[in-house]
Design a protein around this motif. Sequence first.
Motif, PDB file in Angstrom:
ATOM      1  N   LEU A 172     -78.042  84.269 -47.717  1.00  0.00           N
ATOM      2  CA  LEU A 172     -79.355  83.852 -47.239  1.00  0.00           C
ATOM      3  C   LEU A 172     -80.436  84.227 -48.240  1.00  0.00           C
ATOM      4  O   LEU A 172     -80.242  85.112 -49.077  1.00  0.00           O
ATOM      5  N   ARG A 173     -81.585  83.565 -48.152  1.00  0.00           N
ATOM      6  CA  ARG A 173     -82.733  83.918 -49.000  1.00  0.00           C
ATOM      7  C   ARG A 173     -83.433  85.123 -48.383  1.00  0.00           C
ATOM      8  O   ARG A 173     -84.005  85.012 -47.292  1.00  0.00           O
ATOM      9  N   PRO A 174     -83.420  86.258 -49.062  1.00  0.00           N
ATOM     10  CA  PRO A 174     -83.878  87.502 -48.430  1.00  0.00           C
ATOM     11  C   PRO A 174     -85.330  87.490 -47.982  1.00  0.00           C
ATOM     12  O   PRO A 174     -85.664  88.044 -46.934  1.00  0.00           O
ATOM     13  N   PHE A 175     -86.199  86.840 -48.774  1.00  0.00           N
ATOM     14  CA  PHE A 175     -87.623  86.995 -48.503  1.00  0.00           C
ATOM     15  C   PHE A 175     -88.307  85.678 -48.175  1.00  0.00           C
ATOM     16  O   PHE A 175     -89.484  85.487 -48.448  1.00  0.00           O
ATOM     17  N   SER A 176     -87.541  84.787 -47.583  1.00  0.00           N
ATOM     18  CA  SER A 176     -88.186  83.634 -46.954  1.00  0.00           C
ATOM     19  C   SER A 176     -88.924  84.142 -45.722  1.00  0.00           C
ATOM     20  O   SER A 176     -88.622  85.216 -45.185  1.00  0.00           O
ATOM     21  N   LEU A 177     -89.908  83.396 -45.272  1.00  0.00           N
ATOM     22  CA  LEU A 177     -90.734  83.840 -44.146  1.00  0.00           C
ATOM     23  C   LEU A 177     -89.885  84.112 -42.908  1.00  0.00           C
ATOM     24  O   LEU A 177     -90.090  85.115 -42.210  1.00  0.00           O
ATOM     25  N   SER A 178     -88.890  83.252 -42.652  1.00  0.00           N
ATOM     26  CA  SER A 178     -88.053  83.422 -41.465  1.00  0.00           C
ATOM     27  C   SER A 178     -87.222  84.696 -41.542  1.00  0.00           C
ATOM     28  O   SER A 178     -87.063  85.417 -40.551  1.00  0.00           O
ATOM     29  N   MET A 179     -86.701  85.027 -42.732  1.00  0.00           N
ATOM     30  CA  MET A 179     -85.861  86.217 -42.877  1.00  0.00           C
ATOM     31  C   MET A 179     -86.702  87.495 -42.816  1.00  0.00           C
ATOM     32  O   MET A 179     -86.251  88.522 -42.314  1.00  0.00           O
ATOM     33  N   ILE A 180     -87.931  87.437 -43.333  1.00  0.00           N
ATOM     34  CA  ILE A 180     -88.810  88.605 -43.236  1.00  0.00           C
ATOM     35  C   ILE A 180     -89.146  88.888 -41.776  1.00  0.00           C
ATOM     36  O   ILE A 180     -89.143  90.041 -41.326  1.00  0.00           O
ATOM     37  N   LYS A 181     -89.416  87.818 -41.007  1.00  0.00           N
ATOM     38  CA  LYS A 181     -89.703  87.996 -39.585  1.00  0.00           C
ATOM     39  C   LYS A 181     -88.474  88.526 -38.855  1.00  0.00           C
ATOM     40  O   LYS A 181     -88.579  89.418 -37.998  1.00  0.00           O
ATOM     41  N   GLU A 182     -87.306  87.991 -39.199  1.00  0.00           N
ATOM     42  CA  GLU A 182     -86.082  88.437 -38.536  1.00  0.00           C
ATOM     43  C   GLU A 182     -85.793  89.904 -38.854  1.00  0.00           C
ATOM     44  O   GLU A 182     -85.311  90.651 -37.999  1.00  0.00           O
ATOM     45  N   GLY A 183     -86.099  90.308 -40.088  1.00  0.00           N
ATOM     46  CA  GLY A 183     -85.893  91.697 -40.471  1.00  0.00           C
ATOM     47  C   GLY A 183     -87.001  92.620 -40.023  1.00  0.00           C
ATOM     48  O   GLY A 183     -86.926  93.833 -40.253  1.00  0.00           O
ATOM     49  N   GLU A 184     -88.038  92.056 -39.384  1.00  0.00           N
ATOM     50  CA  GLU A 184     -89.183  92.826 -38.887  1.00  0.00           C
ATOM     51  C   GLU A 184     -89.811  93.667 -39.993  1.00  0.00           C
ATOM     52  O   GLU A 184     -90.111  94.857 -39.802  1.00  0.00           O
ATOM     53  N   LEU A 185     -90.017  93.044 -41.147  1.00  0.00           N
ATOM     54  CA  LEU A 185     -90.615  93.730 -42.288  1.00  0.00           C
ATOM     55  C   LEU A 185     -92.067  93.320 -42.431  1.00  0.00           C
ATOM     56  O   LEU A 185     -92.436  92.174 -42.165  1.00  0.00           O
ATOM     57  N   ASN A 186     -92.913  94.257 -42.865  1.00  0.00           N
ATOM     58  CA  ASN A 186     -94.267  93.923 -43.286  1.00  0.00           C
ATOM     59  C   ASN A 186     -94.502  94.524 -44.664  1.00  0.00           C
ATOM     60  O   ASN A 186     -93.604  95.137 -45.244  1.00  0.00           O
ATOM     61  N   PHE A 187     -95.699  94.343 -45.204  1.00  0.00           N
ATOM     62  CA  PHE A 187     -95.959  94.768 -46.584  1.00  0.00           C
ATOM     63  C   PHE A 187     -95.703  96.263 -46.760  1.00  0.00           C
ATOM     64  O   PHE A 187     -95.114  96.685 -47.747  1.00  0.00           O
ATOM     65  N   ASP A 188     -96.114  97.067 -45.790  1.00  0.00           N
ATOM     66  CA  ASP A 188     -95.946  98.515 -45.899  1.00  0.00           C
ATOM     67  C   ASP A 188     -94.481  98.925 -45.860  1.00  0.00           C
ATOM     68  O   ASP A 188     -94.124  99.997 -46.359  1.00  0.00           O
ATOM     69  N   ASP A 189     -93.633  98.087 -45.238  1.00  0.00           N
ATOM     70  CA  ASP A 189     -92.201  98.382 -45.198  1.00  0.00           C
ATOM     71  C   ASP A 189     -91.503  98.011 -46.503  1.00  0.00           C
ATOM     72  O   ASP A 189     -90.453  98.558 -46.828  1.00  0.00           O
ATOM     73  N   ILE A 190     -92.071  97.073 -47.242  1.00  0.00           N
ATOM     74  CA  ILE A 190     -91.404  96.545 -48.430  1.00  0.00           C
ATOM     75  C   ILE A 190     -91.699  97.385 -49.663  1.00  0.00           C
ATOM     76  O   ILE A 190     -90.803  97.660 -50.471  1.00  0.00           O
ATOM     77  N   LEU A 191     -92.953  97.801 -49.832  1.00  0.00           N
ATOM     78  CA  LEU A 191     -93.342  98.574 -51.011  1.00  0.00           C
ATOM     79  C   LEU A 191     -93.856  99.946 -50.603  1.00  0.00           C
ATOM     80  O   LEU A 191     -94.526 100.089 -49.584  1.00  0.00           O
ATOM     81  N   GLU A 192     -93.544 100.939 -51.409  1.00  0.00           N
ATOM     82  CA  GLU A 192     -94.065 102.287 -51.221  1.00  0.00           C
ATOM     83  C   GLU A 192     -95.046 102.586 -52.348  1.00  0.00           C
ATOM     84  O   GLU A 192     -94.689 102.503 -53.523  1.00  0.00           O
ATOM     85  N   GLU A 193     -96.283 102.898 -51.995  1.00  0.00           N
ATOM     86  CA  GLU A 193     -97.266 103.259 -53.017  1.00  0.00           C
ATOM     87  C   GLU A 193     -97.140 104.741 -53.340  1.00  0.00           C
ATOM     88  O   GLU A 193     -97.050 105.584 -52.436  1.00  0.00           O
ATOM     89  N   LEU A 194     -97.132 105.059 -54.630  1.00  0.00           N
ATOM     90  CA  LEU A 194     -97.005 106.436 -55.093  1.00  0.00           C
ATOM     91  C   LEU A 194     -98.339 106.911 -55.662  1.00  0.00           C
ATOM     92  O   LEU A 194     -99.042 106.148 -56.326  1.00  0.00           O
ATOM     93  N   PRO A 195     -98.702 108.174 -55.422  1.00  0.00           N
ATOM     94  CA  PRO A 195     -99.937 108.701 -56.025  1.00  0.00           C
ATOM     95  C   PRO A 195     -99.810 108.792 -57.541  1.00  0.00           C
ATOM     96  O   PRO A 195     -98.727 109.048 -58.075  1.00  0.00           O
ATOM     97  N   ILE A 196    -100.933 108.573 -58.238  1.00  0.00           N
ATOM     98  CA  ILE A 196    -100.960 108.596 -59.700  1.00  0.00           C
ATOM     99  C   ILE A 196    -101.763 109.794 -60.181  1.00  0.00           C
ATOM    100  O   ILE A 196    -102.883 110.028 -59.723  1.00  0.00           O
ATOM    101  N   ASN A 197    -101.176 110.535 -61.110  1.00  0.00           N
ATOM    102  CA  ASN A 197    -101.874 111.615 -61.807  1.00  0.00           C
ATOM    103  C   ASN A 197    -102.075 111.211 -63.262  1.00  0.00           C
ATOM    104  O   ASN A 197    -101.154 110.678 -63.882  1.00  0.00           O
ATOM    105  N   ILE A 198    -103.258 111.445 -63.786  1.00  0.00           N
ATOM    106  CA  ILE A 198    -103.539 111.118 -65.184  1.00  0.00           C
ATOM    107  C   ILE A 198    -103.445 112.396 -66.021  1.00  0.00           C
ATOM    108  O   ILE A 198    -104.094 113.395 -65.703  1.00  0.00           O
ATOM    109  N   LYS A 199    -102.652 112.339 -67.077  1.00  0.00           N
ATOM    110  CA  LYS A 199    -102.463 113.493 -67.954  1.00  0.00           C
ATOM    111  C   LYS A 199    -103.154 113.224 -69.282  1.00  0.00           C
ATOM    112  O   LYS A 199    -102.930 112.194 -69.909  1.00  0.00           O
TER     113      LYS A 199
END
Length: 213
Positions: A172-199
């Motif tokens: 199946l196509r993993p990230f077609s709209l129908s499959m995302i709805k079936e997997g109950e995923l939203n943007f926050d579930d798909i990507l994890e934002e990491l804090p950035i430190n500048i050196k």
Amino acid sequence: MLTDRDYAEYEENCVSEVTIDVKVVLQIIKHGSDGDEPCEHYDGFITGLRENNSTHITNVFRNPSDIETDDDYTSTVQNYQNLYLQAFKDYDLEQEIVGFYKKASDMNLFSKVDDLKDWIEFQISADKNCMNGCVFIIYDEHRMSSGDFGMRAYRVSKEAIEHYEDCVKKGLRPFSLSMIKEGELNFDDILEELPINIKSSNLMNCLLLQIEN
């Protein structure tokens, strides 16, 4: 394909923050201000190393953008990478690719459905070499110019990778709209934002002070 053990190790051992040398920040800003349109694939690659729970980004190089076909893209980018990484090795710099950076307007990360699939495949491959330290840097020059620090760091989440692997097994196509709805995923579930430190080194602090003056 990732096994159940791989998923457990992924969740337990992945990095939780990103450290970026200030020279890399300046290089990405320079690349973003050159007027080129965002690349269809990635605007450039980042190299560095994992330090405890952080990915330390120490160098960056652009991605060639004048490639017309997928076959040309794969072979040309590989040769291009090898030349850059060999040059880094010759100068005793970190030559491990730990992710890529991409310019985006208003933090619009994906331009087509397959972009997320490409991110996942990139992360799975790179994680094997950098101990689950692969990260993606998104740069928004408009936010940067308006006073916001217009860089964000992301990793694809375990849930999104599991969803991707499950759909691939089923053809199946993993990230077609129908499959995302079936997997109950939203943007926050798909990507994890990491804090950035500048050196920043003392020498770079002096340079930044001169630029400010």
